[in-house]
Design a protein around this motif. Structure first.
Motif, PDB file in Angstrom:
ATOM      1  N   ARG A  10       0.842  -1.204   0.000  1.00 37.63           N
ATOM      2  CA  ARG A  10       0.000   0.000   0.000  1.00 37.63           C
ATOM      3  C   ARG A  10       0.877   1.253   0.000  1.00 37.63           C
ATOM      4  NH1 ARG A  10      -5.009   0.897   0.368  1.00 37.63           N
ATOM      5  NH2 ARG A  10      -5.564  -1.200   0.966  1.00 37.63           N
ATOM      6  N   ASP A  11       0.497   2.232  -0.810  1.00 39.21           N
ATOM      7  CA  ASP A  11       1.202   3.509  -0.958  1.00 39.21           C
ATOM      8  C   ASP A  11       2.574   3.387  -1.616  1.00 39.21           C
ATOM      9  OD1 ASP A  11      -0.934   4.913   0.170  1.00 39.21           O
ATOM     10  OD2 ASP A  11      -0.177   4.558   2.182  1.00 39.21           O
ATOM     11  N   ARG A  12       2.886   2.261  -2.200  1.00 40.98           N
ATOM     12  CA  ARG A  12       4.124   2.111  -2.971  1.00 40.98           C
ATOM     13  C   ARG A  12       3.834   2.474  -4.420  1.00 40.98           C
ATOM     14  NH1 ARG A  12       8.399  -1.546  -0.766  1.00 40.98           N
ATOM     15  NH2 ARG A  12       8.117  -1.293   1.461  1.00 40.98           N
ATOM     16  N   LEU A  13       4.878   2.571  -5.220  1.00 39.37           N
ATOM     17  CA  LEU A  13       4.746   2.928  -6.625  1.00 39.37           C
ATOM     18  C   LEU A  13       5.057   1.717  -7.495  1.00 39.37           C
ATOM     19  CD1 LEU A  13       4.386   5.209  -8.744  1.00 39.37           C
ATOM     20  CD2 LEU A  13       6.854   5.547  -8.602  1.00 39.37           C
ATOM     21  N   ALA A  14       4.196   1.457  -8.475  1.00 41.09           N
ATOM     22  CA  ALA A  14       4.406   0.351  -9.413  1.00 41.09           C
ATOM     23  C   ALA A  14       4.461   0.907 -10.833  1.00 41.09           C
ATOM     24  CB  ALA A  14       3.277  -0.665  -9.306  1.00 41.09           C
ATOM     25  N   LEU A  15       5.338   0.373 -11.655  1.00 41.55           N
ATOM     26  CA  LEU A  15       5.417   0.711 -13.075  1.00 41.55           C
ATOM     27  C   LEU A  15       4.848  -0.460 -13.857  1.00 41.55           C
ATOM     28  CD1 LEU A  15       6.406   2.398 -15.491  1.00 41.55           C
ATOM     29  CD2 LEU A  15       8.595   1.209 -15.280  1.00 41.55           C
ATOM     30  N   VAL A  16       3.818  -0.196 -14.654  1.00 42.82           N
ATOM     31  CA  VAL A  16       3.179  -1.254 -15.445  1.00 42.82           C
ATOM     32  C   VAL A  16       3.360  -0.906 -16.919  1.00 42.82           C
ATOM     33  CG1 VAL A  16       1.026  -2.450 -15.973  1.00 42.82           C
ATOM     34  CG2 VAL A  16       1.491  -1.708 -13.628  1.00 42.82           C
ATOM     35  N   THR A  17       4.019  -1.784 -17.654  1.00 42.06           N
ATOM     36  CA  THR A  17       4.168  -1.592 -19.098  1.00 42.06           C
ATOM     37  C   THR A  17       2.998  -2.264 -19.799  1.00 42.06           C
ATOM     38  OG1 THR A  17       5.544  -3.559 -19.317  1.00 42.06           O
ATOM     39  CG2 THR A  17       6.678  -1.466 -18.950  1.00 42.06           C
ATOM     40  N   GLY A  18       2.631  -1.749 -20.951  1.00 45.57           N
ATOM     41  CA  GLY A  18       1.502  -2.318 -21.687  1.00 45.57           C
ATOM     42  C   GLY A  18       0.185  -2.041 -20.998  1.00 45.57           C
ATOM     43  N   GLN A  33      -6.571  -0.665  -7.156  1.00 47.25           N
ATOM     44  CA  GLN A  33      -7.599  -1.096  -6.204  1.00 47.25           C
ATOM     45  C   GLN A  33      -6.989  -1.578  -4.893  1.00 47.25           C
ATOM     46  OE1 GLN A  33      -9.855  -4.004  -8.378  1.00 47.25           O
ATOM     47  NE2 GLN A  33     -11.073  -2.451  -9.430  1.00 47.25           N
ATOM     48  N   GLN A  34      -5.759  -2.059  -4.946  1.00 47.32           N
ATOM     49  CA  GLN A  34      -5.079  -2.538  -3.744  1.00 47.32           C
ATOM     50  C   GLN A  34      -4.334  -1.421  -3.010  1.00 47.32           C
ATOM     51  OE1 GLN A  34      -5.489  -5.603  -2.457  1.00 47.32           O
ATOM     52  NE2 GLN A  34      -6.932  -5.886  -4.131  1.00 47.32           N
ATOM     53  N   GLY A  35      -4.416  -0.189  -3.541  1.00 45.76           N
ATOM     54  CA  GLY A  35      -3.839   0.951  -2.849  1.00 45.76           C
ATOM     55  C   GLY A  35      -2.466   1.381  -3.319  1.00 45.76           C
ATOM     56  N   LEU A  36      -1.993   0.827  -4.423  1.00 46.88           N
ATOM     57  CA  LEU A  36      -0.698   1.242  -4.956  1.00 46.88           C
ATOM     58  C   LEU A  36      -0.868   2.447  -5.864  1.00 46.88           C
ATOM     59  CD1 LEU A  36      -0.357  -1.948  -4.399  1.00 46.88           C
ATOM     60  CD2 LEU A  36       1.658  -1.674  -5.798  1.00 46.88           C
ATOM     61  N   LYS A  37       0.182   3.240  -5.971  1.00 45.33           N
ATOM     62  CA  LYS A  37       0.244   4.300  -6.964  1.00 45.33           C
ATOM     63  C   LYS A  37       0.824   3.654  -8.213  1.00 45.33           C
ATOM     64  CE  LYS A  37       1.042   7.613  -3.375  1.00 45.33           C
ATOM     65  NZ  LYS A  37       2.020   7.608  -2.320  1.00 45.33           N
ATOM     66  N   VAL A  38       0.209   3.885  -9.360  1.00 41.89           N
ATOM     67  CA  VAL A  38       0.617   3.184 -10.577  1.00 41.89           C
ATOM     68  C   VAL A  38       0.985   4.181 -11.673  1.00 41.89           C
ATOM     69  CG1 VAL A  38      -0.141   1.617 -12.403  1.00 41.89           C
ATOM     70  CG2 VAL A  38      -0.809   1.186 -10.030  1.00 41.89           C
ATOM     71  N   VAL A  39       2.132   3.944 -12.297  1.00 44.50           N
ATOM     72  CA  VAL A  39       2.536   4.645 -13.501  1.00 44.50           C
ATOM     73  C   VAL A  39       2.368   3.641 -14.634  1.00 44.50           C
ATOM     74  CG1 VAL A  39       4.440   5.729 -14.752  1.00 44.50           C
ATOM     75  CG2 VAL A  39       4.200   6.093 -12.283  1.00 44.50           C
ATOM     76  N   GLY A  40       1.511   3.970 -15.591  1.00 47.74           N
ATOM     77  CA  GLY A  40       1.276   3.074 -16.705  1.00 47.74           C
ATOM     78  C   GLY A  40       1.970   3.573 -17.957  1.00 47.74           C
ATOM     79  N   CYS A  41       2.609   2.674 -18.680  1.00 50.03           N
ATOM     80  CA  CYS A  41       3.302   3.002 -19.934  1.00 50.03           C
ATOM     81  C   CYS A  41       2.611   2.282 -21.089  1.00 50.03           C
ATOM     82  CB  CYS A  41       4.763   2.562 -19.869  1.00 50.03           C
ATOM     83  SG  CYS A  41       5.701   3.359 -18.593  1.00 50.03           S
ATOM     84  N   ALA A  42       2.550   2.962 -22.224  1.00 48.07           N
ATOM     85  CA  ALA A  42       1.953   2.358 -23.422  1.00 48.07           C
ATOM     86  C   ALA A  42       2.593   2.982 -24.653  1.00 48.07           C
ATOM     87  CB  ALA A  42       0.442   2.575 -23.442  1.00 48.07           C
ATOM     88  N   ARG A  43       2.519   2.285 -25.771  1.00 45.75           N
ATOM     89  CA  ARG A  43       3.077   2.821 -27.005  1.00 45.75           C
ATOM     90  C   ARG A  43       2.240   3.969 -27.548  1.00 45.75           C
ATOM     91  NH1 ARG A  43       3.705  -2.307 -30.693  1.00 45.75           N
ATOM     92  NH2 ARG A  43       1.771  -2.761 -29.650  1.00 45.75           N
TER      93      ARG A  43
END
Length: 50
Positions: A10-18, A33-43
Motif C-alpha cells: 500500500r502507498d508504494r509505486l508500481a510501473l506497469v508496461t503495456g 484497487q489494492q492501494g498502490l500508486k501506478v505509472v502506466g506506460c503504453a506505445r
C-alpha cells in the motif's frame, strides 16, 4: 479491501508496461484497487489516457 499479503505494498509505486489494454491494463487496475500508486506506460498515449 486489500488482499492478504498486499498491505505491505500500500502507498508504494508500481510501473506497469503495456497498461493500455489486455493484461497490462488489468494489472494496473488491480494494483490501484489494492492501494498502490501506478505509472502506466503504453506505445500509444491516446489509449492510456483516462
Amino acid at each position: 479491501m486489500a488482499r492478504p499479503g498486499m498491505e505491505r505494498w500500500r502507498d508504494r509505486l508500481a510501473l506497469v508496461t503495456g497498461a493500455s489494454g489486455g493484461i497490462g491494463a488489468a494489472v494496473a487496475r488491480a494494483l490501484v484497487q489494492q492501494g498502490l500508486k501506478v505509472v502506466g506506460c503504453a506505445r500509444t498515449v491516446g489509449n492510456i489516457e483516462m
